[in-house]
Design an enzyme around this catalytic site. Structure first.
Site, short mmCIF file in Angstrom:
data_model
loop_
_atom_site.label_atom_id
_atom_site.label_comp_id
_atom_site.label_asym_id
_atom_site.label_seq_id
_atom_site.Cartn_x
_atom_site.Cartn_y
_atom_site.Cartn_z
N GLY A 147 -11.75 -3.14 -4.86
CA GLY A 147 -10.13 -3.77 -3.61
C GLY A 147 -9.60 -2.27 -3.40
O GLY A 147 -8.65 -2.07 -3.75
N GLU A 151 -1.75 -11.45 -12.04
CA GLU A 151 -2.95 -11.26 -10.24
C GLU A 151 -4.45 -11.31 -11.09
O GLU A 151 -5.39 -12.08 -10.38
CB GLU A 151 -2.77 -9.83 -9.76
CG GLU A 151 -1.81 -9.76 -9.48
CD GLU A 151 -1.42 -8.05 -8.80
OE1 GLU A 151 -2.78 -8.04 -7.79
OE2 GLU A 151 -0.63 -7.61 -8.47
N GLU A 190 -12.84 -4.19 0.40
CA GLU A 190 -11.96 -5.31 0.08
C GLU A 190 -11.34 -6.16 1.13
O GLU A 190 -11.98 -6.57 1.90
CB GLU A 190 -10.85 -3.79 1.14
CG GLU A 190 -9.04 -4.11 1.13
CD GLU A 190 -8.33 -4.85 0.21
OE1 GLU A 190 -8.25 -4.39 -0.62
OE2 GLU A 190 -8.26 -5.65 0.56
N ARG A 211 0.24 7.37 -10.48
CA ARG A 211 -1.02 6.83 -10.56
C ARG A 211 -1.79 6.52 -9.29
O ARG A 211 -3.06 6.96 -10.29
CB ARG A 211 -0.02 5.09 -9.98
CG ARG A 211 -1.18 4.19 -9.20
CD ARG A 211 -0.61 3.48 -8.25
NE ARG A 211 -1.13 1.97 -7.43
CZ ARG A 211 -2.73 2.78 -6.45
NH1 ARG A 211 -2.79 3.97 -5.59
NH2 ARG A 211 -3.08 2.00 -5.59
N GLU A 243 -16.65 -11.38 -5.16
CA GLU A 243 -17.44 -12.67 -5.88
C GLU A 243 -18.27 -13.64 -4.49
O GLU A 243 -19.40 -13.33 -4.91
CB GLU A 243 -16.21 -13.50 -5.80
CG GLU A 243 -15.25 -13.98 -6.42
CD GLU A 243 -14.38 -12.81 -6.94
OE1 GLU A 243 -13.14 -12.57 -7.77
OE2 GLU A 243 -14.30 -11.48 -5.57
N HIS A 275 0.71 -1.31 0.13
CA HIS A 275 -0.22 -0.13 -0.17
C HIS A 275 0.75 0.99 -0.31
O HIS A 275 0.27 1.63 -0.69
CB HIS A 275 -0.97 -0.03 1.19
CG HIS A 275 -1.95 -1.16 1.12
ND1 HIS A 275 -2.98 -1.77 -0.09
CD2 HIS A 275 -2.33 -2.44 1.86
CE1 HIS A 275 -3.51 -2.13 0.75
NE2 HIS A 275 -2.86 -3.08 1.40
N GLU A 290 -8.32 0.56 -9.02
CA GLU A 290 -6.66 -0.56 -9.35
C GLU A 290 -6.61 -1.48 -9.27
O GLU A 290 -5.99 -1.78 -8.77
CB GLU A 290 -6.38 0.95 -8.88
CG GLU A 290 -4.63 1.03 -9.26
CD GLU A 290 -3.96 -0.33 -9.25
OE1 GLU A 290 -3.68 -0.63 -9.74
OE2 GLU A 290 -3.09 -0.12 -8.13
N1 GJV Z 1 -3.41 -3.12 -8.90
C1 GJV Z 1 -2.80 -4.12 -8.14
N2 GJV Z 1 -2.16 -4.97 -9.04
N3 GJV Z 1 -3.38 -4.60 -7.30
C2 GJV Z 1 -3.77 -2.88 -5.86
C3 GJV Z 1 -5.27 -3.38 -5.69
C4 GJV Z 1 -5.13 -4.50 -4.84
C5 GJV Z 1 -6.23 -4.37 -3.73
O1 GJV Z 1 -7.53 -5.39 -4.10
C6 GJV Z 1 -7.75 -6.35 -3.05
N4 GJV Z 1 -8.43 -7.35 -4.11
C7 GJV Z 1 -7.75 -7.87 -4.85
N5 GJV Z 1 -8.74 -8.43 -5.50
C8 GJV Z 1 -10.53 -7.94 -4.60
C9 GJV Z 1 -11.19 -8.92 -4.59
N6 GJV Z 1 -11.90 -9.65 -5.47
N7 GJV Z 1 -12.19 -8.32 -3.69
C10 GJV Z 1 -12.13 -7.53 -2.83
N8 GJV Z 1 -11.07 -6.77 -2.54
C11 GJV Z 1 -9.64 -7.60 -4.28
C12 GJV Z 1 -6.10 -6.83 -2.73
O2 GJV Z 1 -6.34 -7.13 -1.16
C13 GJV Z 1 -5.48 -5.11 -2.43
O3 GJV Z 1 -6.00 -4.46 -1.45
#
Ligand code: GJV
Length: 395
Positions: free
Chosen positions: A109, A184, A132, A85, A161, A76, A175
């Site tokens: 997220g 991911e 989250e 970003r 989901e 974070h 994001e």
């Molecule tokens: N830009 C990225 N590559 N990652 C940055 C965002 C990722 C954030 O979204 C949350 N996150 C990811 N997938 C999910 C989901 N399906 N549901 C809720 N939170 C999520 C994850 O825990 C993290 O805090």
């Protein structure tokens, strides 16, 4: 058993050999590693226990590890410290402050909730659902309370989901972009939430996403890892070079920083995805042709990829563009370098044509592989060179 597919690596196996499954790329061909060499074998030639722990295969999304990585501040801090970003999202919300008044917004997220805070701070939405799944959400709840936004921001500690909302939303902002845009595959969660909770005329932020690529010189990268073995301390270690190529260049380098002067041609856009219309199943395999016209003499070491996302304004045709490429301020995503095994000399006027295929891993659902096929035609040298290489990200 000698297995070879046109221009792909030969892999000699004998009955009873053990291989490590790297990527069940398709039902027919699997990408495996045997004694330090990677290659394709027909899936029906293989049987027996999977090397992986069975429990691993039960968790193809690796959610425990994935959400575990987001429950501490490290990632974070990295994301919030990424000015290009984070400021892009702030600019979009500022530019749409009027249009967001009275609207329902889903921040999927949300992490520490920064995007939800921008919405509540810069506009007057009816509600922001900050969703989250990782344990950071307990901190996010406190931050909303301590910053006085409890009336607007509703923090929901669950996976997208499993989301249950009282009504559909007007805006879905997230994001979700990973290495090479797709890694991911959080994008699947975003599209699932879109299909369930975004109004028909709702807005997706980002609205579109693109993957760009350019052939490049990466001399320092190649020399420091391969030419190094020519004569360390005056000794001839060159027989280690094939092993070095295999070990250091089988997967892409995700934290590469490409300098503009190392580009060998203009970049091209490989994928251009509309996030309002793309279907989830389209994520399984996306392919694109490319054609680069070399515009300077140099050594072609590999291809560098990056992504850009665009945010469509709600009430106008303008859009905000977050481009993570080498001609813009560097972001925490940096660039992704796909290194060829063997560098090649190219000259102005040469053509590098081919394709890039992004294949999602059918077993490990957050992973993909990128198959790059190229053909270099050089009118000046009257030569043609072909090649193909499969890069797992990361399985
Ligand atoms: N830009 C990225 N590559 N990652 C940055 C965002 C990722 C954030 O979204 C949350 N996150 C990811 N997938 C999910 C989901 N399906 N549901 C809720 N939170 C999520 C994850 O825990 C993290 O805090």
């Amino acid at each position: 058993m000698e297995v070879a597919i046109r221009w792909l690596k030969k892999l000699s196996l004998s009955q009873g050999d053990k291989v490590l499954l790297l990527n069940a790329v398709t039902g027919e061909w699997w990408w495996v590693e045997h004694n330090g060499h990677c290659g394709y074998v027909p899936a029906n030639y293989l049987h027996g226990a999977c090397e992986e722990e069975d429990s691993d295969v039960d968790d193809p999304w690796q959610d425990e590890e994935y959400y575990g990585s987001y429950k501490t501040l490290k990632l974070h801090l990295e994301m919030l410290s990424d000015q290009p970003r984070t400021q892009s999202y702030r600019n979009v919300i500022m530019q749409n402050s009027q249009a967001l008044k009275g609207k329902r917004i889903l921040d999927l997220g949300c992490g520490t909730g920064i995007i939800s805070f921008f919405c509540a701070q810069l506009s007057e939405p009816e509600v922001v659902y900050a969703v989250e799944a990782s344990d950071i959400v307990e901190q996010t709840r406190k931050l909303v309370e301590e910053n006085g936004y409890s009336r607007v921001i509703q923090v929901l500690g669950q996976r997208a989901e499993e989301l249950q909302l009282p009504t559909k939303v007007d805006v879905l902002v997230s994001e979700w972009m990973g290495t090479c845009l797709l890694f991911e595959f959080m994008l699947e969660s975003v599209l699932l939430a879109r299909d369930l909770w975004l109004k028909e005329d709702g807005v997706m932020w980002p609205s579109t996403a693109r993957i760009h690529m350019v052939p490049c010189c990466a001399d320092r990268e190649y020399s420091s890892r391969v030419h190094f073995w020519d004569s360390p301390y005056g000794l001839n270690f060159s027989s280690l070079k094939p092993m070095a190529v295999q070990e250091f260049f089988s997967t892409p380098k995700p934290d590469y920083v490409l300098k503009p002067e190392d580009c060998l041609s203009q970049p091209c856009t490989l994928l251009d995805v509309n996030l309002k219309t793309i279907k989830i199943e389209a994520l399984e395999r996306m392919s694109s042709e490319f054609q680069f016209h070399v515009d300077c003499d140099g050594t072609f070491h590999g291809l560098t990829a990056w992504f850009s996302v665009q945010f469509q304004n709600i009430d106008s045709q303008e859009q905000v563009d977050l481009d993570t490429g080498p001609f813009n301020p560097l972001t925490h995503w940096k660039h992704t370098l796909f290194m060829l095994d063997q560098p090649m000399q190219v000259r102005t006027g040469d053509k590098i044509a081919g394709s890039a295929v992004f294949t999602r891993n059918p077993i490990w659902r957050r992973h993909l592989s990128v198959t790059i096929t190229w053909s270099i035609t050089s009118p000046s040298q009257n030569t043609e060179q072909n090649g193909c290489k499969v890069f797992p990200i990361w399985r």
